[in-house]
Design an enzyme around this catalytic site. Sequence first.
Site, PDB file in Angstrom:
ATOM      1  N   GLU A  36     -11.357   0.944  -4.070  1.00 19.38           N
ATOM      2  CA  GLU A  36     -10.666   1.389  -2.855  1.00 19.38           C
ATOM      3  C   GLU A  36      -9.410   2.165  -3.239  1.00 19.38           C
ATOM      4  O   GLU A  36      -9.177   2.443  -4.412  1.00 19.38           O
ATOM      5  CB  GLU A  36     -10.323   0.178  -1.979  1.00 19.38           C
ATOM      6  CG  GLU A  36      -9.508  -0.874  -2.699  1.00 19.38           C
ATOM      7  CD  GLU A  36      -9.398  -2.182  -1.935  1.00 19.38           C
ATOM      8  OE1 GLU A  36      -9.846  -2.259  -0.783  1.00 19.38           O
ATOM      9  OE2 GLU A  36      -8.852  -3.139  -2.510  1.00 19.38           O
ATOM     10  N   ASP A  74       0.817  -1.217   0.000  1.00 20.10           N
ATOM     11  CA  ASP A  74       0.000   0.000   0.000  1.00 20.10           C
ATOM     12  C   ASP A  74       0.852   1.269   0.000  1.00 20.10           C
ATOM     13  O   ASP A  74       0.681   2.152   0.837  1.00 20.10           O
ATOM     14  CB  ASP A  74      -0.938   0.023   1.217  1.00 20.10           C
ATOM     15  CG  ASP A  74      -1.747  -1.246   1.363  1.00 20.10           C
ATOM     16  OD1 ASP A  74      -2.138  -1.811   0.331  1.00 20.10           O
ATOM     17  OD2 ASP A  74      -1.991  -1.665   2.509  1.00 20.10           O
TER      18      ASP A  74
END
Length: 485
Positions: free
Chosen positions: A190, A16
């Site tokens: 997302e 991430d």
Amino acid sequence: MTASFGDPVLPGFRPDPSVCRVGADYYAVTSSFEWFPGLPVFHSRDLVNWRRLGSALDRASQLDLDGCEPSRGLFAPTIRHHEGVFHLVCTLMDGPGHFVVTATDPAGPWSEPLWLEGDGFDPSLFFDDGPDDGDGDGDGRAWFTAARVLDEAAGRTEIWMREYLPRERRLTGPEHVLWSGSRPGARWSEAPHLYKIDGTYLLLTAEGGTDVDHSVVAARADHVTGPYKGAPGNPVLPPATGPTTCTGHADLVRTPDGDWRAVLLGVRPGSAIGRETFLSRINWNDGWPVFSPVGHTALRRPLHDGFAALSADWSTLRTPRARFWSTGDGLRLQLRPERLGERTTPSLLARPQKQPDCDVSTELRFTPAAPDEQAGLAVVLDDDAHLLLLHSTEGLSLRQGPHVLARVPVPPGPVRLGVRIRGFRHTFAYAASDGAWQDLTTVEATFLTPLFTSVQLGLYATSNGRPSTNQAHFPWFDITYPSRQ
């Protein structure tokens, strides 16, 4: 995208990624989940070679991970710079939720968290510093975006946004729903990031979940609040089928020369490393980003740690409430009742495995004073999945949870412990004093397959529920890499 992205620029447990640039300097941050300290921060001048600066959350007062379950904790941070201040937003799952921390120096210290309203995960910030055209856009306002779940079973989510006040570090004003996926029935929209490019607002999201269907989707709007229209060729980065898979969760950055790059997560299949940070070159087609692989071969530097001090790469499971280690003449771990397999903070210090193939070794000086006292080498995915090569009153044993996979007697005195890792194949070995290495057993450790985190390599000591004043002494810890084929 079927081509390889080369080696990861941040190998090991580095999922991430988010990046920002200040002058000639790039700064990146990645997720850390249930590991402490939280949110590692890195610096680079070329986006390929990175140096660890520290962690944004390195004080117990900043981060409460007590009882945190595996693959929960800190999800998907974003780092941005505005008027001399770094703003970092993240989500503490199963906790108070979204928060922001700030610093004038990315090496720290970072502030105590300020908690932000709103549900969901994967928060991001966008500072709209362009000129105002009279419609309220581009007037220096800042915006907070995040994803939230609408239907867990179906994987249906949406991206929402509110205004962010940088000086007060809070949200204000009405909420705007920007996006719910590139097509009807899209799963797991997302990781939103907003940019303003040539007067147009670009929304970049991930889609498909973080496994093999992971992808990157783009949408554009004339106004920051929308409406957003998807790219005709979405996803702009399709699910990967090459030697790097699961690519997605991208964040763009512009170089001083005006070129664009992206950091993104990806997986090298066949080992327990899990999600790492890769680099892509961005070209543009009719205003839409085109992700191109960056082929490079990273140096694989061997590690020798004599523990003059504890480097930033060492982590604990959850927040340590008291220091259970000392350094200076090697590493000394205090034996404590806490143990792996419980939702506690055991006497464990670990660092990410960075390559699929590596050789790990250490020396242990330890005299167990009771049958429950154990210390040794740890290969840890999480509380529930790990392999432990431990010295106790019964000799040396390899354990997988409560199961003893192999055992051998060893004479008193120092013992060297090691593991040769080749993908999921783990061969554990030992050497008494200065004797030759002897293999104990080999384990096909596919049960270490990661979800959100990845395997850590470390040192562990426990008294298994009983009080103890004993210590385990590790004079050194080494990681080496076999020659490339």
